[in-house]
Design a protein around this motif. Structure first.
Motif, PDB file in Angstrom:
ATOM      1  N   ASP A 108     -39.619  17.123   1.191  1.00 12.38           N
ATOM      2  CA  ASP A 108     -40.128  18.341   0.203  1.00 12.38           C
ATOM      3  C   ASP A 108     -39.001  18.188  -0.525  1.00 12.38           C
ATOM      4  OD1 ASP A 108     -42.423  20.822   0.396  1.00 12.38           O
ATOM      5  OD2 ASP A 108     -40.753  21.564  -0.690  1.00 12.38           O
ATOM      6  N   ASP A 126     -38.956  21.146  -2.843  1.00 13.05           N
ATOM      7  CA  ASP A 126     -38.532  22.871  -3.384  1.00 13.05           C
ATOM      8  C   ASP A 126     -37.811  23.501  -2.497  1.00 13.05           C
ATOM      9  OD1 ASP A 126     -40.592  22.185  -5.873  1.00 13.05           O
ATOM     10  OD2 ASP A 126     -42.129  23.326  -4.384  1.00 13.05           O
ATOM     11  N   LYS A 149     -32.905  24.661   0.171  1.00 12.00           N
ATOM     12  CA  LYS A 149     -34.252  23.725   0.482  1.00 12.00           C
ATOM     13  C   LYS A 149     -34.611  23.470   1.160  1.00 12.00           C
ATOM     14  CE  LYS A 149     -32.984  21.836  -4.022  1.00 12.00           C
ATOM     15  NZ  LYS A 149     -33.893  21.172  -4.120  1.00 12.00           N
TER      16      LYS A 149
END
Ligand SMILES: [Zn+2]
Length: 254
Positions: A61, A63, A84
């Motif tokens: 991921d 984001d 994060k």
């Protein structure tokens, strides 16, 4: 490979299930699962797969956590805002079960990097929120010949199935004309909770070689009237990803 005394205790309630046993627990310990996304779906599937004693989980991921995630992304808490997501998730998962090897990758999933991100994964668990990413996961599943446990949510509803390139339709067979939704999708936390719990269950069953998975069955969940329905899926022989005429093309990559 064997189970330590601690693992025997930790997994006792699942080891005593006749279809799992110590042999099944060792299969879980040897398995490598890829989870694409650590949001609403990924938080839940990663939690249960870690708790169940999957040997290695690779999570991807890019984001960071923000307030708008906290109504459903249960691995991320208020103190994690700005971190994060992969690190926020890894921290919780290792506290839950330090026996599991949690490998996190802060990256976008793209056609060019998916095969290297997958590493030695044996199963792909979909925890994305966009169609482009799912197309990439699906192609990788067909190319590598590994199952792809699909899940998606919208509001109080969701759907889930298992795409297994050797036996079933693929994502492209079922959603050939799927397109990106431009508006933001509303979601209430229990919806990904339910869908990702089913994804985790199916992943465990696939690892254990159990029957009765969602292969060629698309299961719909509606929280509005609280029911499940399913439709049968069939491979599309003309499918642009898994269809006959593409087999040759994929062979070149394997
Ligand atoms: Zn297909």
């Amino acid at each position: 490979m064997y189970l330590t005394e601690e693992e025997q205790k930790r997994y006792r309630r699942q080891i005593i299930i006749p279809s799992i046993g110590e042999e099944g627990q060792l299969k879980l310990k040897k398995s490598v699962v890829f989870i694409a996304g650590v949001g609403g779906l990924g938080s839940v599937s990663a939690y249960y797969l870690t708790a169940a004693g999957v040997g290695k989980i690779i999570m991807v991921d890019r984001d960071s956590v923000d307030f708008g995630n906290l109504n459903r992304q249960i691995l991320h808490w208020t103190d994690d805002i700005g971190k994060k997501k992969v690190y926020s998730a890894k921290e919780k998962l290792l506290k839950l079960n330090p026996n599991v090897n949690i490998e996190v990758l802060e990256a976008d999933i793209r056609q060019e990097n998916i095969i290297s991100l997958l590493g030695d994964s044996q199963i792909i668990v979909d925890a994305l929120d966009n169609i482009e990413g799912r197309r990439i996961l699906n192609k990788a599943s067909v190319e590598r010949g590994i199952p792809y446990v699909f899940g998606g949510v919208d509001g109080l509803s969701g759907m889930v199935t298992v795409f297994d390139p050797s036996e079933t339709a693929c994502f492209e067979c079922v959603f050939p004309r799927a397109f990106r939704k431009t508006e933001e999708i509303g979601v209430i936390g229990p919806t990904p909770g339910i869908i990702a719990s089913i994804q985790a269950m199916e992943t465990i069953k696939i690892i254990l070689g159990m029957e009765g998975t969602l292969k060629n069955r698309l299961l719909f969940f509606s929280g509005l009237d609280m029911n499940f329905r399913e439709i049968k899926l069939e491979k599309n022989p003309e499918c642009g990803v898994c269809g006959k005429r593409w087999e040759k093309k994929w062979e070149r990559y394997t």
